[in-house]
Design a protein around this motif. Structure first.
Motif, PDB file in Angstrom:
ATOM      1  N   LEU A  80       0.820  -1.208   0.000  1.00  0.00           N
ATOM      2  CA  LEU A  80       0.000   0.000   0.000  1.00  0.00           C
ATOM      3  C   LEU A  80       0.856   1.262   0.000  1.00  0.00           C
ATOM      4  O   LEU A  80       0.560   2.238  -0.706  1.00  0.00           O
ATOM      5  CB  LEU A  80      -0.932  -0.003   1.214  1.00  0.00           C
ATOM      6  CG  LEU A  80      -2.120  -0.967   1.152  1.00  0.00           C
ATOM      7  CD1 LEU A  80      -2.828  -1.050   2.501  1.00  0.00           C
ATOM      8  CD2 LEU A  80      -3.114  -0.547   0.072  1.00  0.00           C
ATOM      9  N   HIS A  81       1.951   1.256   0.760  1.00  0.00           N
ATOM     10  CA  HIS A  81       2.831   2.423   0.789  1.00  0.00           C
ATOM     11  C   HIS A  81       3.644   2.560  -0.493  1.00  0.00           C
ATOM     12  O   HIS A  81       3.974   3.682  -0.903  1.00  0.00           O
ATOM     13  CB  HIS A  81       3.749   2.354   2.011  1.00  0.00           C
ATOM     14  CG  HIS A  81       3.088   2.806   3.276  1.00  0.00           C
ATOM     15  ND1 HIS A  81       2.451   1.948   4.136  1.00  0.00           N
ATOM     16  CD2 HIS A  81       2.912   4.059   3.806  1.00  0.00           C
ATOM     17  CE1 HIS A  81       1.942   2.621   5.150  1.00  0.00           C
ATOM     18  NE2 HIS A  81       2.189   3.906   4.968  1.00  0.00           N
ATOM     19  N   MET A  82       3.949   1.457  -1.141  1.00  0.00           N
ATOM     20  CA  MET A  82       4.630   1.534  -2.449  1.00  0.00           C
ATOM     21  C   MET A  82       3.704   2.162  -3.487  1.00  0.00           C
ATOM     22  O   MET A  82       4.132   2.974  -4.312  1.00  0.00           O
ATOM     23  CB  MET A  82       5.067   0.137  -2.891  1.00  0.00           C
ATOM     24  CG  MET A  82       6.266  -0.425  -2.122  1.00  0.00           C
ATOM     25  SD  MET A  82       6.678  -2.118  -2.602  1.00  0.00           S
ATOM     26  CE  MET A  82       7.137  -1.879  -4.326  1.00  0.00           C
ATOM     27  N   LEU A  83       2.429   1.783  -3.442  1.00  0.00           N
ATOM     28  CA  LEU A  83       1.445   2.388  -4.338  1.00  0.00           C
ATOM     29  C   LEU A  83       1.357   3.890  -4.092  1.00  0.00           C
ATOM     30  O   LEU A  83       1.360   4.699  -5.036  1.00  0.00           O
ATOM     31  CB  LEU A  83       0.074   1.740  -4.116  1.00  0.00           C
ATOM     32  CG  LEU A  83      -1.121   2.418  -4.811  1.00  0.00           C
ATOM     33  CD1 LEU A  83      -0.991   2.301  -6.320  1.00  0.00           C
ATOM     34  CD2 LEU A  83      -2.445   1.792  -4.349  1.00  0.00           C
ATOM     35  N   SER A  84       1.303   4.280  -2.830  1.00  0.00           N
ATOM     36  CA  SER A  84       1.217   5.692  -2.470  1.00  0.00           C
ATOM     37  C   SER A  84       2.444   6.461  -2.949  1.00  0.00           C
ATOM     38  O   SER A  84       2.323   7.564  -3.509  1.00  0.00           O
ATOM     39  CB  SER A  84       1.060   5.833  -0.956  1.00  0.00           C
ATOM     40  OG  SER A  84       0.917   7.186  -0.581  1.00  0.00           O
ATOM     41  N   ALA A  85       3.631   5.894  -2.772  1.00  0.00           N
ATOM     42  CA  ALA A  85       4.875   6.566  -3.182  1.00  0.00           C
ATOM     43  C   ALA A  85       4.934   6.742  -4.699  1.00  0.00           C
ATOM     44  O   ALA A  85       5.337   7.806  -5.200  1.00  0.00           O
ATOM     45  CB  ALA A  85       6.080   5.763  -2.688  1.00  0.00           C
ATOM     46  N   ALA A  86       4.526   5.718  -5.436  1.00  0.00           N
ATOM     47  CA  ALA A  86       4.549   5.804  -6.902  1.00  0.00           C
ATOM     48  C   ALA A  86       3.595   6.889  -7.396  1.00  0.00           C
ATOM     49  O   ALA A  86       3.926   7.664  -8.314  1.00  0.00           O
ATOM     50  CB  ALA A  86       4.165   4.456  -7.502  1.00  0.00           C
ATOM     51  N   CYS A  87       2.418   6.970  -6.777  1.00  0.00           N
ATOM     52  CA  CYS A  87       1.444   7.987  -7.180  1.00  0.00           C
ATOM     53  C   CYS A  87       1.902   9.392  -6.802  1.00  0.00           C
ATOM     54  O   CYS A  87       1.589  10.361  -7.507  1.00  0.00           O
ATOM     55  CB  CYS A  87       0.087   7.686  -6.548  1.00  0.00           C
ATOM     56  SG  CYS A  87      -0.703   6.204  -7.201  1.00  0.00           S
ATOM     57  N   LEU A  88       2.675   9.513  -5.717  1.00  0.00           N
ATOM     58  CA  LEU A  88       3.238  10.816  -5.345  1.00  0.00           C
ATOM     59  C   LEU A  88       4.183  11.318  -6.429  1.00  0.00           C
ATOM     60  O   LEU A  88       4.133  12.497  -6.816  1.00  0.00           O
ATOM     61  CB  LEU A  88       3.981  10.709  -4.015  1.00  0.00           C
ATOM     62  CG  LEU A  88       4.795  11.943  -3.594  1.00  0.00           C
ATOM     63  CD1 LEU A  88       3.888  13.164  -3.459  1.00  0.00           C
ATOM     64  CD2 LEU A  88       5.536  11.672  -2.286  1.00  0.00           C
TER      65      LEU A  88
END
Length: 483
Positions: free
Chosen positions: A447-455
């Motif tokens: 979930l945090h990898m998804l968030s970082a990529a979208c950032l």
């Protein structure tokens, strides 16, 4: 037990005592408010009204910047991310149990319940700034469509001899006057008919744009465009980079609706749980919008190639078929009237709720004035604070639209600024708390990898859009936009 009374989900009401029997009756929900009546279809109408907006018109341009490979791929990616994070967010409507937990009436209420005061304040600033920006973007888009109708008729009547230049300010003011009137609709529950009409209009102009794109491809006897999009030479290397980033912002804007998801979910009846119904509504809406987006964006790019216009409907000229383009542009204007209200309701609500809390004894803030209407059973209820505050809001957004009438750049910037925090970061963080996902577990890391990529995507898109606005400001004179 103390409950809140009233049928308006977004308005502040004085608490009063109700029994469990009353709260469980046919008239009231578990929180003492009048029974919610929404279902997956009304929720889908609200979402489609919000999602299939003016953003669809810029998708051919966005694909032109990215090409046949990256363009459709990014649209699929954004649709998947939007759907997935929306399902996470829908679980956060109730704190705790999905059937009996405490309701969160707004997006910011949910952030405060799960993440605390500081992140709640940050979220509020980002959400309401984004909604404010959407109002500006929709005002600009509506004026462009109104001018397109006027210009097409001008071209037709003059046989193409009159260049038909005009100033967009009059049309923005006209749109603002209409929005002042519709802004007096109190909340989401009373917007269902406007949302339904707007959803129908969105399908109308999207279908016309798609049909004209297909017709143009047939007329060209081939598909235009390239695998990598607009080539260096047509634009500089720097422009290619910035415009590719800006295209990401345009696609993000086209899928943007998470900031009003909780407000829409608060109109849904239960049982079953609101989250189950909302997930179905989200799936229906994202599938429908993605199909439309892919068809409109891809056929638009196939028709125009690297010279795809920022607004798809302006690429077909003004002379023929002028009547069909008039219908499409009129549908856009009607749709944007409704979409403006759907997006602004959360912003209206928070200001009015805060005012009611600060001035509980003020008649100006809290009292409704009833105005009888001939042949109508129920009188018209006017709240003076709502009338004044919402009118001022519409006037401000209209003036800013007149100062910065850059449709593509504004759309890209709004999409970029709102996408990561509102569509990804806050839903992910709230879901982790709600489901008690262990820190450093596989799901927590993913979930945090998804968030970082979208950032990263959001930052790139914002940079591209800011560059576009700066370039436009270099040659623009405020209040003198001629088209």
């Amino acid at each position: 037990m103390t409950m809140e009374k009233g049928g308006n989900n977004n308005h502040q009401h004085q608490p009063f005592e109700v029994s469990i029997d009353t709260a469980d009756s046919k008239c009231f929900d578990d929180d003492g408010r009048l029974k919610r009546t929404g279902n997956k279809w009304t929720a889908s109408a609200h979402i489609i009204t919000a999602v299939i907006g003016s953003g669809v018109l810029s998708l051919a341009w966005a694909i032109a910047q990215l090409g046949w490979v990256a363009g459709p791929a990014m649209m699929i990616l954004f649709s998947f991310v939007t759907y997935y994070t929306s399902t996470l967010l829908s679980v956060c409507y109730r704190t705790g149990d999905q059937l009996n937990g405490k309701r969160n009436y707004t997006y910011t209420d949910a952030v405060r319940a799960y993440l605390g005061g500081f992140k709640y304040k940050i979220c509020g600033v980002v959400q309401y700034a984004n909604l404010f920006g959407v109002a500006i973007g929709y005002t600009i888009a509506a004026s462009i469509s109104m001018m397109a109708i006027k210009r097409s008729n001008c071209f037709h009547s003059s046989g193409g001899k009159n260049p038909c230049h005009m100033n967009g300010n009059l049309y923005m003011i006209s749109f603002g006057i209409v929005e002042i009137f519709f802004s007096q609709i109190p909340d989401f529950d009373q917007l269902w008919w406007l949302s339904t009409l707007a959803a129908v209009m969105s399908f109308t102009y999207s279908t016309i744009g798609l049909g004209l794109g297909v017709g143009k491809v047939i007329e060209n006897k081939g598909i235009k465009g390239s695998l990598t999009g607009i080539t260096v030479g047509t634009v500089t290397e720097t422009q290619k980079v910035w415009r590719s980033f800006q295209a990401l912002g345009n696609i993000a804007f086209a899928y943007s609706y998470s900031m009003i998801l909780i407000e829409i979910q608060d109109t849904i009846k239960s049982p079953p749980s609101e989250s189950k119904t909302m997930k179905k509504a989200t799936l229906i809406s994202v599938i429908v919008t993605t199909i439309f987006y892919m068809l409109c964006g891809c056929f638009g790019y196939a028709a125009f190639g690297d010279i795809s216009p920022g607004n798809l409907l302006t690429g077909f000229g003004f002379y023929n078929p002028f009547w069909l383009l008039d219908i499409a542009n009129a549908a856009i204007v009607i749709h944007l009237v409704g979409a403006y209200q759907v997006y602004c309701q959360p912003l209206y609500s928070v200001v009015e709720k805060t005012a009611a809390e600060k001035f509980p004894d003020s008649d100006f803030v809290n009292k409704d004035i009833e105005i009888p209407i001939p042949c109508v059973a129920s009188p018209l209820k006017i709240n003076l604070f709502r009338l004044v505050w919402r009118t001022i809001f519409v006037i401000i957004t209209t003036i800013i639209s007149m100062l910065l009438p850059f449709f593509n750049d504004i759309v890209g910037l709004i999409g970029a600024v709102g996408f990561w925090p509102l569509t990804v970061y806050f839903p992910v963080e709230m879901y982790i708390v709600q489901m008690k996902i262990p820190k450093w577990s596989t799901k927590w890391i993913c979930l945090h990898m998804l968030s970082a990529a979208c950032l990263v995507i959001s930052l790139a898109a914002a940079a591209g859009s800011v560059a576009g606005v700066i370039a436009d400001l270099g040659v623009y004179k405020p209040f003198h936009a001629m088209y």
